[in-house]
Motif scaffolding. Structure first.
Motif, short mmCIF file in Angstrom:
data_model
loop_
_atom_site.label_atom_id
_atom_site.label_comp_id
_atom_site.label_asym_id
_atom_site.label_seq_id
_atom_site.Cartn_x
_atom_site.Cartn_y
_atom_site.Cartn_z
N THR A 152 0.83 -1.20 0.00
CA THR A 152 0.00 0.00 0.00
C THR A 152 0.87 1.26 0.00
N PRO A 153 0.97 1.93 -1.16
CA PRO A 153 1.73 3.19 -1.18
C PRO A 153 1.12 4.20 -0.20
N GLY A 154 1.98 4.94 0.46
CA GLY A 154 1.50 5.95 1.40
C GLY A 154 1.75 5.56 2.85
N LEU A 155 1.98 4.27 3.09
CA LEU A 155 2.26 3.82 4.46
C LEU A 155 3.77 3.67 4.65
N LYS A 156 4.21 3.81 5.89
CA LYS A 156 5.55 3.39 6.28
C LYS A 156 5.41 2.21 7.23
N LEU A 255 9.27 -0.19 4.85
CA LEU A 255 8.72 0.74 3.86
C LEU A 255 8.89 2.15 4.38
N PRO A 256 9.66 3.00 3.72
CA PRO A 256 10.41 2.73 2.50
C PRO A 256 11.60 1.80 2.76
#
Lengths: 341, 348
Positions: A152-156, A255-256
């Protein structure tokens, strides 16, 4: 009169060693002192102090507007945390066992992770809780949840392996303007071997930076969480019994992903083993393998291998769970295979 | 003898009509724009529901400095969005997915935000917004701010787990929040009877220990009155409250939906309860407005929509490569290596 700081949160001040759990408590406490917009929500975190006592005595100190016992509804209170974050607060949500984060999957992936991109502004919140197996917790008190969110892009996603990192990473997570999933391996919470005296200063460990736990020249092991310690154990045996020098890289943040650290180490050792406690298919080893293929294919002198849990729910019985989980001996065998390749 | 004006002056009574006309004119303009190929994605009409959004929003504190009440509107509550300061041109930009839109082309239609003006756009899983508003109003309560929140959602969203969890949390925490269920009797093609066994959504209130009231959603003054009373109660520490708006969705779920599952006779019956027609005749009957004043309002709102839409049409779409920006506040999202001038995966 202000209440006094609870005794058990003064260990670092007294220069006494702390466990990883105590380091996490100190991070939360110090951040709540530093920034009054930081507040806590979760099940049984107030009066009871949390299932693992991470927030013991916080309610007395901070009051019920900043330490909020919630209904048993992870989706509801995680969503409420997101609303509060819009209004300038910095919520830290405890999921009692991270296995129970699934009801909040909708709001985390659809709402929280997309917020900044949608122009609804940043979501400075942390969702933290215990993960991991080895405690005979069975299918619902043992899971690792990172890969449910890795896509899920946007999470760390943060997953510390030591007390020092846990404290510094949690502080960095709370100060980060992006939503952070923070995983705490319950097998490390009170592990005596992880007790250490922490710096008596307001330090952070930046997100997105891996750490070389142990330098080596022949094989790279990329790992995180509880597997860092099993990997180091295997690396030491390789050194003494086989004369093979193994480098261990602790990702710390998934993440990243710190691709540079991975690629740099592989370019030095030319061989890569990924070790994770999470299950095999769709585990982070796959992502790491493709990145190394893209960036360092010419440097590889062997196949990229992985040691992971088996593709199964986490079983309850000790014999089953020990078989399910990756063990030091698995790491050792894989490292020896690579060394001989 | 005139009807009671609920404390509204002549200007206020005409304001309400203006908002009703603006909502309808904006949507009718969108239909035209859609036929011309300017609208990206779906178009959702609120025909017959305009009074619910307008009456409710008009009862709240609308300020532009981040100290007023907070609104979460829906696709069929654009009138509330406009009353809270949502710009008409932004509405058209959003529907056209322009790069100049508040979400820079990332999100659709009314899904946009202005926390200073006090509105938060919904996400498509609408039940989530109950949770979000619960948290927003929780922050008002714990900080002692004199603000409340209002969240719109449909009869369909009332069936979601998020609705339950958000409402339960709000009720327990005594969040100063009003839930507005827009019961237009249809969730896409699913009738209310297949979403719930209760005959009125107000029956759900007591299950959460909160008050609930049903109101005729075609009557702008009745809605204004109900929300004003609820707001007074919520603002003075009364906790969470629910209001059900009863009306009918006279168009399909979206323009692509011919609504052939609805009995045309029922739709015709509801046409007689058109909120604009009803209120217009009431304004005249009570002499709250003259025919000339009403015509002027109708012409002005039509013209405002025409001008704003024309301006939005002329504006650019976002550059495709903009898609990488803003995923995080601080982490760079790489462009695909195949899009670089000399493609090389090791350099991505």
């Amino acid at each position: 009169m202000d209440p006094e700081t609870p005794e058990h949160l003064l260990k670092t001040k007294r220069r006494e060693p702390v466990t990883m759990l105590e380091a996490i408590s100190e991070a939360l406490f110090e951040e709540m002192i530093r920034d009054e917009s930081v507040f806590l929500m979760g099940e049984d975190i107030g009066v009871y102090g949390g299932a693992f006592k991470v927030t013991r005595d916080f309610l007395t100190f901070f009051g019920e507007n900043r330490v909020i016992d919630t209904p048993i509804a992870e989706g509801g209170f995680t969503g409420a945390a997101a609303g509060a974050a819009h209004m300038g607060l910095r919520p830290v949500v405890e999921i009692q066992f991270m296995d129970f984060i699934s009801p909040a999957y909708d709001v985390i992936t659809n709402y929280i992770a997309t917020s900044n991109y949608r122009g609804a502004g940043p979501q400075p919140l942390v969702i933290r809780g215990p993960v991991g197996g080895g405690n005979r917790g069975g299918p619902f008190h043992s899971q690792n949840v990172e890969m449910a969110f890795f896509h899920t892009p946007g999470l760390k996603i943060v997953y510390p392996s030591t007390a020092r990192d846990a404290k510094g990473l949690l502080k960095a997570s709370i100060r980060d303007d992006n939503p952070v999933i923070f995983e705490e391996h319950k097998g490390l919470y009170r592990a005596p071997s992880l007790r250490e005296v922490l710096p008596d200063e307001d330090y952070i460990v930046p997100l997105g930076e891996a750490r070389i736990v142990r330098e080596g020249t022949d094989i790279t092991i990329v790992t995180y969480g509880a597997m860092v310690h099993k990997s180091v154990e295997a690396a030491e045996m390789m050194e003494t019994e086989d004369g093979v020098s193994v480098e261990v890289v602790d990702l710390r943040t998934l993440l990243p992903l710190d691709e540079d650290a991975i690629v740099e180490s592989v370019k030095k050792t030319n061989k890569l083993l990924v070790v994770h406690e999470d299950t095999r298919t769709g585990g982070i080893a796959g992502e790491i393998a493709i990145r190394v293929s893209e960036k360092a294919f010419e440097w590889l002198d062997g196949p990229i291998l992985r040691v992971t849990a088996i593709d199964a729910p986490v079983p309850y019985s000790g014999s089953l769970e020990d078989y399910f989980l990756p063990q030091t001996d698995d790491v050792l065998k894989a490292a020896r295979y690579l060394a001989a390749y | 003898m005139s009807e009671p004006t609920l404390g509204l002056e002549r200007a206020g009574l005409q304001d309400l009509y203006r908002s009703l006309c603006l909502t309808r004119a904006a949507e009718e303009r969108l239909e035209l724009l859609q036929k011309q190929g300017h609208v990206t994605g779906g178009l959702y009409r609120s025909l017959g529901q305009e009074a619910g959004a307008v009456g409710a929003a008009y009862a709240l504190r609308r300020r532009a400095d981040g100290t007023g009440d907070m609104l979460c509107h829906t696709i069929r509550a654009a009138g509330a969005l406009f009353l809270f300061g949502g710009e008409l041109i932004d509405y058209f930009r959003q529907y056209m997915a322009k790069g100049t839109s508040p979400t820079r082309g990332r999100e659709a239609n009314v899904h946009w935000f202005d926390f200073e003006k006090g509105f938060v756009g919904p996400v498509s899983p609408l039940g989530t917004m109950i949770e979000i508003m619960a948290g927003m109003t929780l922050s008002f309560r714990v900080r002692g701010e004199d603000r409340i929140g209002i969240v719109f959602y449909g009869d369909g969203a009332s069936s979601t787990g998020a609705w339950h969890e958000g409402l339960n949390f709000a009720a327990v925490q005594r969040c100063p929040m009003i839930l507005i269920v827009e019961n237009n009797q249809w969730a896409f093609s699913t009738p209310t009877s297949k979403n719930t066994r209760v005959s009125s959504f107000t029956e759900k209130g007591p299950g959460y220990g909160i008050g609930a009231e049903a109101v005729d959603g075609t009557d702008v003054l009745a809605v204004f009155d109900a929300v004003r009373r609820a707001a007074l109660q919520v603002r003075s520490g009364g906790g969470t409250h629910m209001i059900e708006l009863n009306y009918f969705r006279r168009k399909g779920h979206a323009q692509h939906d011919p609504q052939d599952y609805v009995d045309p006779a029922v739709i015709r019956a509801w046409e007689k309860k058109d909120p604009l027609d009803l209120y217009r005749s009431r304004l005249l009957r009570n002499e709250w407005a003259s025919e000339d004043e009403l015509v002027a309002i109708e012409e002005e709102t039509f013209e405002e929509c025409r001008v704003a839409a024309e301006a939005a049409i002329a504006e650019p779409y976002p550059e495709g490569a903009e898609a990488v920006s803003g995923v995080y506040t601080d982490v760079h999202t790489p462009h695909p290596w195949t899009r670089s001038s000399s493609p090389d995966p090791t350099l991505a």
